[in-house]
Write a protein that holds these residues in place. Structure first.
Motif, PDB file in Angstrom:
ATOM      1  N   PRO A  86      -1.261  -4.771 -11.864  1.00 55.55           N
ATOM      2  CA  PRO A  86      -1.252  -6.238 -11.870  1.00 55.55           C
ATOM      3  C   PRO A  86      -1.522  -6.803 -13.265  1.00 55.55           C
ATOM      4  O   PRO A  86      -2.267  -6.222 -14.049  1.00 55.55           O
ATOM      5  N   ARG A 119      -6.754  -6.085 -14.962  1.00 55.13           N
ATOM      6  CA  ARG A 119      -6.574  -4.682 -14.593  1.00 55.13           C
ATOM      7  C   ARG A 119      -5.717  -3.903 -15.585  1.00 55.13           C
ATOM      8  O   ARG A 119      -5.720  -2.689 -15.581  1.00 55.13           O
ATOM      9  N   ASN A 179     -16.371   0.777  -0.443  1.00 51.32           N
ATOM     10  CA  ASN A 179     -15.955   0.357   0.899  1.00 51.32           C
ATOM     11  C   ASN A 179     -14.963   1.305   1.546  1.00 51.32           C
ATOM     12  O   ASN A 179     -14.863   1.393   2.763  1.00 51.32           O
ATOM     13  N   ARG A 180     -14.243   2.077   0.695  1.00 51.40           N
ATOM     14  CA  ARG A 180     -13.189   2.911   1.291  1.00 51.40           C
ATOM     15  C   ARG A 180     -13.724   4.172   1.953  1.00 51.40           C
ATOM     16  O   ARG A 180     -12.960   4.932   2.532  1.00 51.40           O
ATOM     17  N   TRP A 216      -8.205   2.713  -8.570  1.00 51.42           N
ATOM     18  CA  TRP A 216      -8.073   3.421  -7.289  1.00 51.42           C
ATOM     19  C   TRP A 216      -8.726   4.793  -7.312  1.00 51.42           C
ATOM     20  O   TRP A 216      -9.215   5.288  -6.302  1.00 51.42           O
ATOM     21  N   TRP A 274     -13.426 -11.739  -0.340  1.00 47.94           N
ATOM     22  CA  TRP A 274     -13.542 -10.693   0.684  1.00 47.94           C
ATOM     23  C   TRP A 274     -15.015 -10.489   1.062  1.00 47.94           C
ATOM     24  O   TRP A 274     -15.369 -10.407   2.237  1.00 47.94           O
ATOM     25  N   TRP A 331      -1.055   3.391   5.913  1.00 50.95           N
ATOM     26  CA  TRP A 331      -2.243   2.630   6.316  1.00 50.95           C
ATOM     27  C   TRP A 331      -2.250   2.337   7.817  1.00 50.95           C
ATOM     28  O   TRP A 331      -3.297   2.012   8.373  1.00 50.95           O
ATOM     29  N   VAL A 365     -16.436  -1.691   8.186  1.00 46.58           N
ATOM     30  CA  VAL A 365     -16.830  -1.650   6.776  1.00 46.58           C
ATOM     31  C   VAL A 365     -18.126  -2.436   6.526  1.00 46.58           C
ATOM     32  O   VAL A 365     -18.814  -2.209   5.539  1.00 46.58           O
ATOM     33  N   TRP A 380     -15.153   3.700   4.506  1.00 46.68           N
ATOM     34  CA  TRP A 380     -14.970   3.241   5.885  1.00 46.68           C
ATOM     35  C   TRP A 380     -13.492   3.145   6.267  1.00 46.68           C
ATOM     36  O   TRP A 380     -13.167   2.697   7.352  1.00 46.68           O
ATOM     37  N   ASP A 381     -12.600   3.583   5.385  1.00 45.00           N
ATOM     38  CA  ASP A 381     -11.173   3.606   5.729  1.00 45.00           C
ATOM     39  C   ASP A 381     -10.964   4.586   6.883  1.00 45.00           C
ATOM     40  O   ASP A 381     -11.417   5.734   6.818  1.00 45.00           O
ATOM     41  N   GLU A 382     -10.235   4.146   7.896  1.00 46.79           N
ATOM     42  CA  GLU A 382     -10.042   5.023   9.059  1.00 46.79           C
ATOM     43  C   GLU A 382      -9.244   6.274   8.712  1.00 46.79           C
ATOM     44  O   GLU A 382      -9.504   7.358   9.238  1.00 46.79           O
ATOM     45  N   GLY A 388     -10.517 -12.470  -5.909  1.00 45.02           N
ATOM     46  CA  GLY A 388      -9.986 -11.821  -4.705  1.00 45.02           C
ATOM     47  C   GLY A 388     -11.056 -11.082  -3.917  1.00 45.02           C
ATOM     48  O   GLY A 388     -11.273 -11.347  -2.728  1.00 45.02           O
ATOM     49  N   MET A 389     -11.745 -10.158  -4.567  1.00 39.26           N
ATOM     50  CA  MET A 389     -12.764  -9.382  -3.852  1.00 39.26           C
ATOM     51  C   MET A 389     -13.985 -10.235  -3.531  1.00 39.26           C
ATOM     52  O   MET A 389     -14.670  -9.994  -2.532  1.00 39.26           O
ATOM     53  N   ASP A 397      -3.336  -8.895 -14.609  1.00 37.01           N
ATOM     54  CA  ASP A 397      -4.593  -9.589 -14.893  1.00 37.01           C
ATOM     55  C   ASP A 397      -5.480  -8.668 -15.733  1.00 37.01           C
ATOM     56  O   ASP A 397      -4.980  -7.862 -16.514  1.00 37.01           O
TER      57      ASP A 397
END
Lengths: 349, 349
Positions: A158, A162, A122-123, A175, A17, A251, A301, A125-127, A13-14, A160
């Motif tokens: 999830p 995780r 990366n977060r 998180w 990205w 969000w 980001v 850069w979260d607005e 997934g990532m 998997d």
């Protein structure tokens, strides 16, 4: 400048990205992708990328200067160290390590080899985060005494890697690593105590949520909370200053600022609330408060990658530094220690 | 039955509230009112009530069977004991005492004199609380793992006796006493640990807010929070069960229940949120959840007085009992101890 040759390890997934983001950066050339899974190797090939058959093949590719690791958390350390020893600069997905000891080994490898080593925070850069940071930095609400940062979902952890402890699963690491990094970026002070509880609603092996209270050295109280069995979400951000409060609901950046406009008109007329009377909790009248929209911020980001490239060229300082990475790691360890012992952890982080 | 002769001591905000309520109860006759302030004595007279000139005059009035104390908190103990020794049954406003020691002296006086002694826990009749209790008792959300109860205002601590330590001020004693009583009524289990921080945003002498986390013996985690510098309010109630969540936003009882309707359809497609991708926090699609309105409840806070009258007649058991009063007192003391030491308090309450 010539393009930087980039390779990705871990095309899940990532990984997808990262490829999507770096594809849009003119200064990066994607040399290839390695994934342990033959199906994903095939997918990489079909999309026109070189698919390395093994990690060794990638390490032996002398052209590759920068590698991003998007593999399960327990694999970050061995692969990052192998990459740096092979002369590559390394971006690791988060959480970069399961413990401060592991992280120190990675930082040591970076210092020994002189290779760049950073983590994909990366977060930053979260607005939503940047809006709160702007309010704090510009002292919009007056002296801030409380900040609350929550992320709520309702899908459990999830199914998997995780939810496996040996793969570095659980919400503090998943998180928490972002939200704690954001909080440390937001409040430029030492944390002096940490109190944390974890939940195990859908999962016994790893925490599927946590609530941490960090006390900063001036007494500012920060709550960082993750829930994965929350079918109704509380606001993403909540900030209390001496002269006003701010909220970001979600969000989509719905939210507002409410500021006091007349502190003198404080003395309230008691009001009936449910089966009682209250003076303290009497709602304010409109004449003493004013509501404002949240400020706007711009964010891209990909500035994370731009900074990595500029750092490699010696033109900028690395944004996500080793001391910052270690601080977040130590904070996560303090959370786990607090949750396990059910005690407040007194520390300076 | 003949009417019960009732007197009020303390004709301030809550005193007026009590007179208004008991005036509507056919089984109560208001014998008179005592207040230390001549202006309020005059007001009582003008409204047609007998105004006692002194506490002694009231105590000597043999007709008076039931007295409600609506005086500053530090006066509850001496006046309650004097009333009981004079043969009166006593309702005290809350918090009934500043410490468990004081409360024990009042309970001892009740047992020695055989007079009824209870505290006005009127917020057990709050509809918001009763809705949450109904959800919990009827197991609507499945096993509940988290309950959050918040009351937010933005006026600081009122500038009367409420901001004086010697008068039993501060929000743990003022609002905490209600909210902790509600939480103990809601969750029929022992509390095994308490962690609490207090705020001093507008007031140094007493706490002007607090956040307490109570852990119940089965692991249920309860947050009880009061804020008086909150210009934006978080929801009054928030409850998380294994199969759903419930929220009550405000005193108007706006809120909802969201339940999972299909647990199997859990595996999420990752979604972009701000500057990142998330699988864990992917919002649910409508096909797997269902939203319901909150149930309705009926409540009449005068049932508190009706129960006192029925208890005096031997027809009912006292609803707000001495052990319950002592439990809330011990819990408030644990909160203060935790806040002062910045430690988790391990106890069984």
């Amino acid at each position: 400048m010539s393009k930087v040759n980039f390779a990705l390890i871990g095309y899940g997934g990532m990984g997808h990205w990262h490829i999507e983001k770096v594809s849009t950066l003119p200064d990066i050339h994607i040399s290839g992708i390695y994934d342990i899974d033959p199906g994903r190797q095939e997918e990489a090939r079909q999309k026109g990328y070189r698919a390395y058959a093994s990690l060794e093949e990638l390490l032996d590719d002398r052209k590759v200067q920068l590698v991003t690791l998007a593999v399960p958390n327990d694999l970050h350390m061995p692969i990052a160290i192998a990459c740096m020893r092979a002369g590559k600069n390394v971006i690791s997905e988060k959480p970069v390590a399961d413990s401060a000891d592991e992280l120190q080994q990675m930082i040591d490898a970076s210092q020994e080899t002189g290779r760049l080593f950073t983590v994909h925070q990366n977060r930053r850069w979260d607005e939503d985060f940047l809006i709160m940071k702007k309010l704090y930095d510009e002292n919009i609400l007056g002296k801030v005494h409380c900040i609350e940062s929550r992320v709520h979902g309702s899908r459990g952890v999830p199914g998997d890697w995780r939810n496996k402890k040996r793969h570095g699963g659980g919400m503090i690491l998943d998180w928490g690593v972002h939200m704690l990094d954001q909080m440390l970026q937001l409040v430029p002070m030492d944390v002096v105590s940490v109190s944390c509880t974890v939940s195990h609603v859908t999962n016994d092996e790893v925490d599927d949520g946590f609530r941490a209270i960090l006390t900063f050295e001036n007494g500012l109280d920060a709550l960082v909370e993750v829930g994965t069995s929350n079918f109704i979400n509380l606001p993403r951000w909540y900030m209390l200053g001496q002269n006003g409060s701010a909220v970001i609901e979600n969000w989509n950046l719905d939210g507002k600022i409410v500021m006091v406009s007349d502190w003198e008109k404080r003395d309230a007329v008691p009001v009936v609330t449910a089966a009682g009377l209250t003076k303290t909790m009497a709602p304010r009248t409109d004449e003493t408060i004013k509501t404002y929209p949240l400020p706007r911020v711009e964010s891209d980001v990909r500035d994370f990658y731009r900074n990595v490239l500029a750092t490699m060229e010696g033109k900028e300082n690395q944004l996500v530094t080793h001391p910052q990475m270690m601080r977040v790691m130590r904070l996560m360890e303090a959370l786990m220690r607090s949750a396990e012992s059910n005690e407040t952890v007194h520390t300076r982080i």
